[in-house]
Each structure stands twice: as C-alpha cells, then as structure tokens.
Scaffold this motif. Structure first.
Motif, short mmCIF file in Angstrom:
data_model
loop_
_atom_site.label_atom_id
_atom_site.label_comp_id
_atom_site.label_asym_id
_atom_site.label_seq_id
_atom_site.Cartn_x
_atom_site.Cartn_y
_atom_site.Cartn_z
N ASP A 113 37.18 63.25 99.62
CA ASP A 113 37.25 61.69 99.32
C ASP A 113 37.62 61.19 98.13
OD1 ASP A 113 36.42 61.67 102.37
OD2 ASP A 113 34.57 61.28 101.79
N ALA A 114 37.10 61.49 97.03
CA ALA A 114 37.33 60.96 95.66
C ALA A 114 38.68 61.36 95.23
CB ALA A 114 36.23 61.55 94.69
N TYR A 115 39.31 62.64 95.76
CA TYR A 115 40.48 62.93 95.52
C TYR A 115 41.47 62.32 96.09
CZ TYR A 115 45.07 65.45 94.78
OH TYR A 115 46.28 65.75 94.75
N LEU A 116 41.31 62.09 97.24
CA LEU A 116 42.45 61.19 98.34
C LEU A 116 42.21 59.79 97.72
CD1 LEU A 116 41.79 62.75 101.39
CD2 LEU A 116 43.77 63.19 99.95
N ALA A 117 41.17 59.28 97.34
CA ALA A 117 40.95 57.97 96.82
C ALA A 117 42.03 57.80 95.54
CB ALA A 117 39.67 57.58 96.78
N SER A 118 41.97 58.69 94.56
CA SER A 118 42.34 58.65 93.50
C SER A 118 43.92 58.65 93.55
CB SER A 118 42.10 60.00 92.37
OG SER A 118 42.69 60.79 92.80
N GLN A 119 44.41 59.29 94.43
CA GLN A 119 45.92 59.43 94.76
C GLN A 119 46.51 58.21 95.64
OE1 GLN A 119 47.76 62.04 93.05
NE2 GLN A 119 45.53 61.82 92.16
N THR A 120 45.50 57.78 96.36
CA THR A 120 46.11 56.91 97.67
C THR A 120 45.74 55.41 97.65
OG1 THR A 120 44.72 57.47 99.24
CG2 THR A 120 46.71 58.72 99.21
N LEU A 121 44.44 55.45 97.01
CA LEU A 121 43.69 53.82 97.18
C LEU A 121 43.79 53.15 95.75
CD1 LEU A 121 40.89 55.01 99.41
CD2 LEU A 121 42.95 53.88 100.20
N VAL A 122 44.43 53.91 94.87
CA VAL A 122 44.22 53.36 93.39
C VAL A 122 45.63 53.22 92.98
CG1 VAL A 122 43.74 53.83 91.17
CG2 VAL A 122 42.22 54.51 92.99
N GLU A 123 45.94 51.97 92.19
CA GLU A 123 47.16 51.65 91.78
C GLU A 123 47.20 51.55 90.12
OE1 GLU A 123 51.14 51.61 91.67
OE2 GLU A 123 49.92 51.59 93.80
N PRO A 124 47.91 52.19 89.39
CA PRO A 124 48.60 53.44 89.66
C PRO A 124 47.85 54.74 89.93
CG PRO A 124 48.85 53.11 87.55
CD PRO A 124 47.89 52.08 87.88
N PRO A 125 48.40 55.57 91.04
CA PRO A 125 47.52 56.79 90.98
C PRO A 125 47.31 57.41 89.96
CG PRO A 125 49.50 56.58 92.47
CD PRO A 125 49.70 55.54 91.41
N LEU A 134 42.45 48.35 92.75
CA LEU A 134 42.63 48.80 93.92
C LEU A 134 43.76 48.43 94.73
CD1 LEU A 134 38.85 47.54 95.07
CD2 LEU A 134 39.59 50.04 94.93
N ARG A 135 44.42 49.33 95.50
CA ARG A 135 45.49 49.26 96.14
C ARG A 135 45.17 48.50 97.58
NH1 ARG A 135 49.36 54.32 97.34
NH2 ARG A 135 49.35 54.04 95.05
#
Length: 298
Positions: A159-171, A297-298
């Motif tokens: 969950d944390a990894y995917l959040a760091s790549q898809t839910l945060v701007e910039p990744p 946050l994205r």
C-alpha cells in the motif's frame, strides 16, 4: 464513535555521522494473553513493550488497540480518534498535523496522510523544511509492528509503495524510496502506520556498496540486521511478500523482539530489489523528508 467510512556472508559496514538511536534500554517483550481481552480472538505470539519502556507510546493496555476505552483517550491514540471522528466521515479531512485521504479499492484499505507540519515551523520546529513526508495509516484498529495477528493478510508495505508512486505528486523516485515503521519504544502513535520518505545520504552510500549476501550493517549508530529481497519478474515491489514474517525470521528472538525493532525498507536496482533493515529503537528521523520540490496529494 462511528466506524471508518472507507475505508551469505555476514558483513559489517560503519558509515554516517548523524545522531544514532534514542537513548534508553532495550525493551523486553512481554507476552499478551493468548486470547485478546478486547477482541476475544486468539492472539498468540503477540509481545509488547510496557509503557515505561517507551518514549511516547504510553497506552496503558499495550496489548490492545486504540479501540480499547482504556487507551483511546490517550495522546498516543490521537490520530485514531481523529480518523474516526465526524470530520473524516466523508473520506478526507485535515487538522494541524496534515491532510488525510481514505482509500478503499482493489483490496486496499488505508488512509494516506500528507504531513503539513512544516508549514507551521513556529509550532513544529522539528518539521521545518520537511516538505515531502507521507504516512500510510491502517483504517482498522491495529497497534503496530508487533500486532502480527491483527494485520495478518494485509500488505501495508505494498500500500505504501503504490501510494508513493500513484497518489503523490511528484511520485517518489523508486531507487531513492524509503519506507519505515518504528517500534513501540520510539513511535508516537499506538495505531499502525508506515512512513514514506527517501534515503538519507549515509544510507544511500552504505546500500550502494553492500553485497546482497550481507546480513549486518552499521549506519548512523544503528546495528542493522539486513536482508536483500529480489523482486520477482513482472512483480511490483512488495507484491506477494510477507515482509513482517521475513523480519521476524531476521531477529534473534523472533516475535519477542518486535516491540523493540523498527524496519526500514529501501527499493533499489530500478525496482527489482528491496533492502530490508531492522534495528533496535529505530527512529523515523532516519528518513529524508526534504525535496527540492514541495510534494502534495494527487
């Protein structure tokens, strides 16, 4: 209180000049009752650190989560109370600590926090300049790294990894990404959470030169037990990996040591490998939360 809404040759290398572990004796894990007194469910191999051994987590019933009436009023359950409050009922909310967004899809169930304390350095001087700190919070009452039976079957590291790549701007850049969980002895909250940041230079240097068969590493005063994990072909980092089970196998007393050991996981080699580091009284300040560009946050 309303429910959540959406929810191998050993090597020893010493590097780094930053402050090491917080002073204090290592906690001796105490066994919880075989059946959890709050949930009524079996709770074997659950060990805890007593409140007097912890810096900040003073929950009086450490075997139980923040859902226990004896714990919930404590400062260490403040985030749990807020995420369960009416303010967060619509799935997103904010307070002086940050912005929170709940995610519940594709089998994922967590709250992502963008820590905004750096915007108020007068009130939070330690957060000055930390413009890119995120945390993944369990949405169910889960204590922390030692609460193995409650989080069984949940992959919060993924969950944390995917959040760091898809839910945060910039990744977050994958080869600089660092995820960390603190033990009971150093954490501030009695609710499960993983910190998202990047590697400090000392860690980046140490891991870059570390042989994949290494089992020990010394950085910034911490004596780490380490293990390198190869990410399977076509797999996302942390996918299908029970990281906490791996960590338990790394520790001298296995589950008994979990209340006193924190974990840092670093993605490397273009996402094809993961370094897992575990050390006593590990502290979240061993991650970097400062970036050239302010995150959001994205």
């Amino acid at each position: 209180m309303p429910p959540f809404q959406r929810l191998c040759a050993p090597a020893l290398i010493a590097v780094g000049l930053l402050a090491g572990p917080v002073n204090g004796a290592s906690a001796e894990g105490r066994a919880c009752p075989i059946v959890n007194t709050l949930t009524g469910r079996p709770d074997p191999a659950h060990f805890v650190s007593p409140p007097e051994a912890n810096n900040d987590d003073k929950a009086p019933i450490p075997c139980n989560s923040c859902a226990d009436p004896a714990n919930i009023s404590q400062k260490t359950c403040g985030v749990y109370r807020f995420l369960n409050s009416e303010a967060c009922a619509i799935g997103h909310c904010a307070d002086g600590q940050g912005e929170f967004v709940f995610h519940k899809e594709d089998g994922r169930d967590f709250a992502l926090q963008y820590d905004t304390r750096y915007r108020n350095p007068a009130r939070f001087p330690k957060a000055r300049g930390e413009n890119c700190r995120f945390l993944v919070w369990a949405t169910q009452p889960v204590v922390g790294i030692e609460d193995t039976n409650t989080f069984a079957g949940r992959n919060y590291w993924l969950d944390a990894y995917l959040a760091s790549q898809t839910l945060v701007e910039p990744p977050f850049p994958r080869d600089d990404l660092a995820l960390a969980i603190q033990p009971a002895t150093t954490r501030g909250q009695h609710q499960f959470h993983i910190h998202i940041g990047t590697l400090l230079p000392a860690y980046r240097t140490a891991l870059a030169g570390l042989d994949p068969t290494s089992t020990r590493l010394s950085v910034n005063g911490y004596d780490f037990r380490v293990r390198f994990l190869k990410v399977g072909s076509g797999k996302t980092p942390f996918e299908g990996v029970d990281l906490f089970s791996i960590v338990r196998d790394m520790l001298p007393a296995r589950a008994t040591d979990l209340p006193d050991y924190g974990v840092l996981a670093a993605v490397t080699d273009g996402g094809t490998g993961i370094w897992v580091l575990a050390a006593r009284r590990f502290d979240r300040i061993q991650l970097n939360y400062r970036q050239k560009e302010e995150c959001r946050l994205r």
